[in-house]
Design a protein around this motif. Structure first.
Motif, PDB file in Angstrom:
ATOM      1  N   THR A 254       0.845  -1.199   0.000  1.00 39.79           N
ATOM      2  CA  THR A 254       0.000   0.000   0.000  1.00 39.79           C
ATOM      3  C   THR A 254       0.876   1.241   0.000  1.00 39.79           C
ATOM      4  O   THR A 254       1.812   1.363   0.791  1.00 39.79           O
ATOM      5  N   ARG A 255       0.567   2.145  -0.907  1.00 46.22           N
ATOM      6  CA  ARG A 255       1.302   3.413  -1.007  1.00 46.22           C
ATOM      7  C   ARG A 255       0.339   4.576  -0.740  1.00 46.22           C
ATOM      8  O   ARG A 255      -0.806   4.561  -1.206  1.00 46.22           O
ATOM      9  N   LEU A 256       0.819   5.581  -0.039  1.00 44.97           N
ATOM     10  CA  LEU A 256       0.057   6.796   0.176  1.00 44.97           C
ATOM     11  C   LEU A 256       0.795   7.960  -0.463  1.00 44.97           C
ATOM     12  O   LEU A 256       1.952   8.225  -0.144  1.00 44.97           O
ATOM     13  N   GLY A 257       0.134   8.639  -1.385  1.00 52.29           N
ATOM     14  CA  GLY A 257       0.720   9.810  -2.020  1.00 52.29           C
ATOM     15  C   GLY A 257      -0.060  11.056  -1.643  1.00 52.29           C
ATOM     16  O   GLY A 257      -1.277  11.001  -1.412  1.00 52.29           O
ATOM     17  N   THR A 258       0.621  12.188  -1.554  1.00 55.15           N
ATOM     18  CA  THR A 258      -0.049  13.443  -1.224  1.00 55.15           C
ATOM     19  C   THR A 258       0.250  14.491  -2.292  1.00 55.15           C
ATOM     20  O   THR A 258       1.255  14.409  -2.998  1.00 55.15           O
ATOM     21  N   GLY A 259      -0.631  15.462  -2.387  1.00 52.61           N
ATOM     22  CA  GLY A 259      -0.442  16.542  -3.353  1.00 52.61           C
ATOM     23  C   GLY A 259      -0.989  17.850  -2.813  1.00 52.61           C
ATOM     24  O   GLY A 259      -1.869  17.861  -1.938  1.00 52.61           O
ATOM     25  N   PHE A 260      -0.475  18.945  -3.346  1.00 50.37           N
ATOM     26  CA  PHE A 260      -0.920  20.277  -2.916  1.00 50.37           C
ATOM     27  C   PHE A 260      -0.855  21.207  -4.109  1.00 50.37           C
ATOM     28  O   PHE A 260       0.053  21.120  -4.932  1.00 50.37           O
ATOM     29  N   ALA A 300      -0.929  13.629  -6.048  1.00 45.42           N
ATOM     30  CA  ALA A 300      -1.012  12.572  -5.043  1.00 45.42           C
ATOM     31  C   ALA A 300      -0.843  11.191  -5.685  1.00 45.42           C
ATOM     32  O   ALA A 300      -0.118  10.339  -5.153  1.00 45.42           O
ATOM     33  N   LEU A 301      -1.491  10.967  -6.828  1.00 45.89           N
ATOM     34  CA  LEU A 301      -1.356   9.676  -7.513  1.00 45.89           C
ATOM     35  C   LEU A 301       0.058   9.484  -8.043  1.00 45.89           C
ATOM     36  O   LEU A 301       0.632   8.393  -7.936  1.00 45.89           O
ATOM     37  N   LEU A 302       0.633  10.527  -8.627  1.00 49.66           N
ATOM     38  CA  LEU A 302       2.002  10.426  -9.133  1.00 49.66           C
ATOM     39  C   LEU A 302       2.982  10.174  -7.987  1.00 49.66           C
ATOM     40  O   LEU A 302       3.947   9.414  -8.139  1.00 49.66           O
ATOM     41  N   GLN A 402      -5.427  20.335  -0.930  1.00 51.88           N
ATOM     42  CA  GLN A 402      -4.488  19.273  -0.625  1.00 51.88           C
ATOM     43  C   GLN A 402      -5.216  17.945  -0.823  1.00 51.88           C
ATOM     44  O   GLN A 402      -6.445  17.864  -0.649  1.00 51.88           O
ATOM     45  N   ALA A 403      -4.462  16.927  -1.225  1.00 53.38           N
ATOM     46  CA  ALA A 403      -5.096  15.654  -1.555  1.00 53.38           C
ATOM     47  C   ALA A 403      -4.226  14.497  -1.090  1.00 53.38           C
ATOM     48  O   ALA A 403      -3.005  14.623  -0.960  1.00 53.38           O
ATOM     49  N   ALA A 404      -4.879  13.384  -0.859  1.00 54.10           N
ATOM     50  CA  ALA A 404      -4.189  12.143  -0.529  1.00 54.10           C
ATOM     51  C   ALA A 404      -4.790  11.032  -1.378  1.00 54.10           C
ATOM     52  O   ALA A 404      -6.002  10.992  -1.596  1.00 54.10           O
ATOM     53  N   ALA A 405      -3.926  10.151  -1.878  1.00 55.25           N
ATOM     54  CA  ALA A 405      -4.373   9.014  -2.685  1.00 55.25           C
ATOM     55  C   ALA A 405      -3.766   7.741  -2.120  1.00 55.25           C
ATOM     56  O   ALA A 405      -2.546   7.663  -1.931  1.00 55.25           O
ATOM     57  N   THR A 406      -4.605   6.773  -1.862  1.00 57.14           N
ATOM     58  CA  THR A 406      -4.145   5.477  -1.383  1.00 57.14           C
ATOM     59  C   THR A 406      -4.257   4.470  -2.514  1.00 57.14           C
ATOM     60  O   THR A 406      -5.349   4.282  -3.072  1.00 57.14           O
ATOM     61  N   VAL A 407      -3.132   3.868  -2.874  1.00 56.78           N
ATOM     62  CA  VAL A 407      -3.130   2.883  -3.957  1.00 56.78           C
ATOM     63  C   VAL A 407      -2.397   1.635  -3.492  1.00 56.78           C
ATOM     64  O   VAL A 407      -1.589   1.672  -2.563  1.00 56.78           O
TER      65      VAL A 407
END
Length: 429
Positions: A254-260, A300-302, A402-407
């Motif tokens: 599981t990876r968590l990415g964030t973005g702003f 966040a996804l990248l 701000q965003a978070a994506a869990t993949v």
């Protein structure tokens, strides 16, 4: 076409009859691991961020086969495909048909020519092809030959007399994708046709005939061409094995990415948030449509797949993206996750703004993001908050998100290590 961007397109040659392999169907439409060979080839190329357009070339009677291939292709990858054109009686004629179609649509700077029957092409090989094409204008991938090669002439039926044994150090087995300055290859094809020369089976050879200096770059032993029935069986096993690694029993990490993202307000009457146009008393200052929610979510996804940021994939210096809708940025990031066998579990966005209020648009935004990302509505969360009159947001000078994506990505370190060991052994052997 942008004057500042270096554009790359690909011609995929799928017009051959391909029936020597048996089964009564061209090999490019035979299924390996549950998908057609051509589907897998198109997916591998379309998932590469530098390739902006793919021009398929198919046989005149293959439209139904081709449509079936598209049904198995991710919609975000499918968006890169131009309408297929019909090929000719020879590979050379088919490549030219693809080049002329690209020319009519707007000639790219660089073109990759790839065989439909090479579905194992990967990002590393594509990267090398693009780099070599940019640097040398005509480049082909080559593999060092490990067997001794003989040049023979027929002495009797079934018997050849050795005429020469060239030093194998100077020999290369040539693959695709082959990479060329578009205008140079197009003009070479036109010149060959005008000279009534139609027997070139390799674009590198045609470029040589036209006087272009052609270089080789490192190919890939795994990038094999499906030619014989045994190749089809081996490819089926390989892709079926990959599919099993992506099945429910696959080990995922599981990876968590964030973005702003942030944009200042300017004159206007609306803002874009989460792919929805929201009326407002001001707009935002941005190169694209300024959708801070989608920009943050794209990053966040990248970030989750460690593949740069939105500026890497869509540079603001490129006029191509001026005023562009940001849904295509998010769709691209989603396609990259899926190309790696990843699964998107959850997307969470927080908008920071004094205005506009997004409460009335919350469900529309969630639905739009779910549609772009191809995930259930329950996997998308959108919230909004103010900053209690503090900072630039509190002073209503702009808005941010701000965003978070869990993949989840397949845990393939062991498989990658085995592949590398096998390749090393093949090269040494």
């Amino acid at each position: 076409m942008s004057s500042t961007a270096f554009s790359v397109a690909a011609v995929v040659v799928a017009a051959g009859r391909g029936i020597r392999i048996g089964g009564g169907m061209p090999k490019q439409y035979r299924r390996v691991g549950g998908q057609a060979v051509l589907t897998r080839t198109l997916a591998a190329l379309a998932a590469h961020r530098s390739i902006g357009c793919i021009q398929p070339v198919i046989a005149p009677n293959a439209a139904a086969f081709y449509r079936e291939c598209l049904e198995d292709l991710d919609p975000h990858l499918r968006a890169k495909l131009a309408e297929p054109v019909e090929g000719g009686a020879t590979r050379q004629q088919s490549v030219r048909a693809g080049l002329e179609a690209l020319d009519r649509a707007g000639a790219p700077d660089l073109v990759l020519v790839h065989d439909a029957a090479r579905p194992f092409v990967d990002f590393g090989l594509i990267d090398r092809a693009i780099a070599a094409g940019r640097d040398h204008r005509a480049a082909v991938p080559g593999i060092a030959v490990s067997d001794t090669i003989k040049i023979v002439e027929e002495a009797a039926p079934g018997i050849g007399r050795v005429r020469e044994t060239p030093p194998r150090e100077a020999l290369r087995a040539v693959q695709t994708p082959q990479s060329f300055a578009f205008s140079a290859l197009r003009d070479a094809h036109r010149a060959a046709a005008e000279a009534s020369l139609h027997g070139f089976t390799d674009d590198g050879a045609l470029a040589e005939w036209a006087g272009l200096p052609v270089v080789t770059f490192e190919g890939d032993l795994r990038n094999r061409k499906i030619t014989q029935p045994a190749d089809l069986i081996e490819a089926d096993r390989a892709f079926a094995g990959a599919a099993s690694r992506n099945s429910a029993m696959t080990q995922y990490v599981t990876r968590l990415g964030t973005g702003f993202d942030v944009h200042a307000f300017t004159e206007g009457d609306h803002v874009w948030l989460g792919g929805i146009r929201i009326p407002a008393d001001r707009g935002v200052l941005a190169h694209s449509d300024g959708d801070v929610a989608l920009h943050a979510l794209t990053d966040a996804l990248l970030g989750a797949i460690a593949d740069g940021d939105i500026g890497t994939h869509f540079p603001p210096s490129d006029e191509k993206w001026r005023g562009a809708a940001s849904d295509q940025f998010l769709a691209h990031a989603v396609s990259l996750v899926r190309a790696r066998g990843g699964r998107i579990d959850h997307l969470d966005i927080t908008v920071l703004a004094e205005a506009p209020r997004i409460g009335a648009h919350r469900e529309a935004i969630r639905a739009r993001i779910a549609e772009i990302a191809g995930v259930p509505l329950s996997s998308v969360s959108i919230k909004a908050t103010t900053t209690e009159k503090l900072g630039f947001v509190g002073r209503a000078e702009g808005l941010a998100a701000q965003a978070a994506a869990t993949v989840r990505l397949p845990e393939e370190e062991s498989a990658t290590l085995l592949d590398a060991q096998a390749e090393t052994a093949m090269r040494q052997g």
